[in-house]
Write a protein that holds these residues in place. Structure first.
Motif, PDB file in Angstrom:
ATOM      1  N   ARG A  37       0.801  -1.223   0.000  1.00  0.00           N
ATOM      2  CA  ARG A  37       0.000   0.000   0.000  1.00  0.00           C
ATOM      3  C   ARG A  37       0.837   1.277   0.000  1.00  0.00           C
ATOM      4  O   ARG A  37       0.283   2.365  -0.134  1.00  0.00           O
ATOM      5  CB  ARG A  37      -0.936   0.012   1.204  1.00  0.00           C
ATOM      6  N   THR A  38       2.142   1.159   0.185  1.00  0.00           N
ATOM      7  CA  THR A  38       2.983   2.363   0.061  1.00  0.00           C
ATOM      8  C   THR A  38       3.523   2.513  -1.358  1.00  0.00           C
ATOM      9  O   THR A  38       4.237   3.464  -1.655  1.00  0.00           O
ATOM     10  CB  THR A  38       4.176   2.335   1.045  1.00  0.00           C
ATOM     11  N   PRO A  46       6.835   6.357  -1.862  1.00  0.00           N
ATOM     12  CA  PRO A  46       7.379   5.184  -1.174  1.00  0.00           C
ATOM     13  C   PRO A  46       8.707   5.454  -0.478  1.00  0.00           C
ATOM     14  O   PRO A  46       8.998   4.867   0.564  1.00  0.00           O
ATOM     15  CB  PRO A  46       7.544   4.144  -2.290  1.00  0.00           C
ATOM     16  N   ALA A  49       7.744   7.285   2.847  1.00  0.00           N
ATOM     17  CA  ALA A  49       6.989   6.370   3.712  1.00  0.00           C
ATOM     18  C   ALA A  49       7.884   5.275   4.263  1.00  0.00           C
ATOM     19  O   ALA A  49       7.875   4.987   5.472  1.00  0.00           O
ATOM     20  CB  ALA A  49       5.824   5.770   2.927  1.00  0.00           C
ATOM     21  N   GLN A  50       8.679   4.665   3.401  1.00  0.00           N
ATOM     22  CA  GLN A  50       9.527   3.564   3.856  1.00  0.00           C
ATOM     23  C   GLN A  50      10.652   4.041   4.765  1.00  0.00           C
ATOM     24  O   GLN A  50      11.115   3.295   5.623  1.00  0.00           O
ATOM     25  CB  GLN A  50      10.110   2.811   2.658  1.00  0.00           C
ATOM     26  N   PHE A  88      -0.635   3.014   9.455  1.00  0.00           N
ATOM     27  CA  PHE A  88      -0.562   4.155   8.537  1.00  0.00           C
ATOM     28  C   PHE A  88      -1.011   5.440   9.229  1.00  0.00           C
ATOM     29  O   PHE A  88      -0.430   6.512   9.015  1.00  0.00           O
ATOM     30  CB  PHE A  88      -1.423   3.898   7.294  1.00  0.00           C
ATOM     31  N   THR A  91       1.868   6.463  11.457  1.00  0.00           N
ATOM     32  CA  THR A  91       2.990   6.986  10.666  1.00  0.00           C
ATOM     33  C   THR A  91       2.680   8.383  10.136  1.00  0.00           C
ATOM     34  O   THR A  91       3.539   9.277  10.148  1.00  0.00           O
ATOM     35  CB  THR A  91       3.308   6.036   9.497  1.00  0.00           C
ATOM     36  N   LEU A 128      -0.791   8.525   3.219  1.00  0.00           N
ATOM     37  CA  LEU A 128      -0.949   7.364   4.091  1.00  0.00           C
ATOM     38  C   LEU A 128      -2.307   7.355   4.774  1.00  0.00           C
ATOM     39  O   LEU A 128      -2.927   6.303   4.938  1.00  0.00           O
ATOM     40  CB  LEU A 128       0.173   7.330   5.139  1.00  0.00           C
ATOM     41  N   GLN A 131      -4.757   6.075   2.250  1.00  0.00           N
ATOM     42  CA  GLN A 131      -4.655   4.624   2.106  1.00  0.00           C
ATOM     43  C   GLN A 131      -5.270   3.917   3.312  1.00  0.00           C
ATOM     44  O   GLN A 131      -5.904   2.864   3.168  1.00  0.00           O
ATOM     45  CB  GLN A 131      -3.187   4.202   1.951  1.00  0.00           C
TER      46      GLN A 131
END
Length: 337
Positions: A37-38, A46, A49-50, A88, A91, A128, A131
């Motif tokens: 989902r990222t 990504p 996010a990662q 999410f 985060t 995020l 999502q």
């Protein structure tokens, strides 16, 4: 500046190892969902996010969703997407928090805003959240969607409340607790509540899990408050004294301000309201906190909320999962040692 404060007599140490073992298979599926989902054609999404998702967080909140679902004898697969949604949401709030607080460190490494800038951090946080809500809708439980969407609104309210209370030394203990109930504990509460909702458990079980999460979240934040003045950067994932330098009013400060002399209250006003918060001021602040037992009493309050979290689960029959959730409380408190 690393100032280590003795927190006094050591309490029973806790561990999340049993919980990790019990939800390992489900967490593997959560992690796969998070990775999927990222993904985005917009390369920066990504990457940002990662950077945070893979930075070593314990993922306690999504584990609570998995654990309370299993505690309530849920046998489906929806708890995996809800747990990923919870992570999410968490985060996203971290990405937004670091922008508001102008933080350079997160979990011991440069924050996303430090690497990519404030704009990217805010926008990826928004991605995020989008999502997260998409996955909640896919699960198909309107009640779970209600709990988690309400939590998202409450968390935002908590952030604004904290902003309003920043640098305000007149903040009371009740006002501060209202901030952390919203800002931190609301997501713990929602994460724990959606498990039994998804399982179709009785309302008493749903309320019990919510109470567990709420009180655990308050205890967790109070220990973080104490660690800011006596922990280490490794434990905090940020610099010791960051709350002080940012002018944040936390419970140790509230207690020391209330108990101090006029001269000491003048110091706190100068440090927090006027920004005179260099290393020498931090050392003085820690000395005053120790003099008035503000850190020790903050930890005692955390223990009180931790006990309430454990009590909330007493209506469930004894099981490995219930014991594991009890141990999570002990772990959260033991971080102060």
């Amino acid at each position: 500046m690393g100032v280590v404060v003795s927190f006094g007599e050591k309490a029973d140490s806790g561990s999340i190892d049993r919980l990790v073992a019990l939800v390992r298979e489900d967490m593997g599926r959560v992690n796969e969902t998070i990775l999927a989902r990222t993904g985005s054609d917009v390369t920066m999404i990504p990457e940002v996010a990662q950077h945070l998702i893979s930075s070593g967080g314990k993922r306690l909140r999504p584990m609570l969703t998995l654990a309370t679902a299993r505690l309530s004898r849920y046998s489906g697969a929806g708890h995996v997407k809800l747990a990923a949604s919870v992570e999410f949401m968490h985060t996203a709030t971290l990405l937004h928090d670091d922008v508001v607080d102008e933080s350079d460190l997160r979990r011991g490494k440069p924050s996303a805003r430090k690497v990519w800038g404030n704009e990217a951090s805010v926008l990826v946080g928004d991605f995020l959240l989008g999502q997260a809500f998409k996955m909640m809708v896919e699960v198909g439980s309107l009640a779970c969607l209600d709990v988690l969407s309400t939590a998202a609104a409450v968390i935002a309210e908590g952030e604004v409340m904290q902003l309003a209370a920043a640098k305000n030394t007149a903040t009371t203990e009740d006002e501060y607790l209202a901030v952390i109930r919203a800002k931190t504990a609301a997501l713990f509460a929602a994460a724990a509540e959606v498990g039994p909702i998804l399982a179709g458990a009785e309302p008493t079980a749903q309320k019990a899990c919510r109470s567990y999460g709420l009180n655990l979240g308050i205890a967790f934040q109070l220990i973080d408050d104490a660690l800011d003045y006596g922990g280490t950067a490794a434990k905090l994932g940020k610099n010791v004294g960051d709350d002080f330098r940012e002018g944040k009013i936390t419970l140790p400060v509230v207690l020391a301000f209330r108990r101090g002399s006029d001269e000491e209250r003048g110091f706190w006003r100068a440090a927090l309201e006027e920004g005179r918060s260099d290393d020498a001021a931090l050392a003085r602040a820690i000395e005053l906190l120790r003099r008035h037992r503000a850190i020790e009493d903050t930890i005692e309050r955390a223990r009180h909320y931790g006990a309430m979290a454990k009590d909330a689960l007493a209506l469930f029959p004894p099981s490995d999962m219930r014991e594991a959730l009890d141990e999570v409380v002990d772990f959260c408190i033991s971080r102060a040692h």
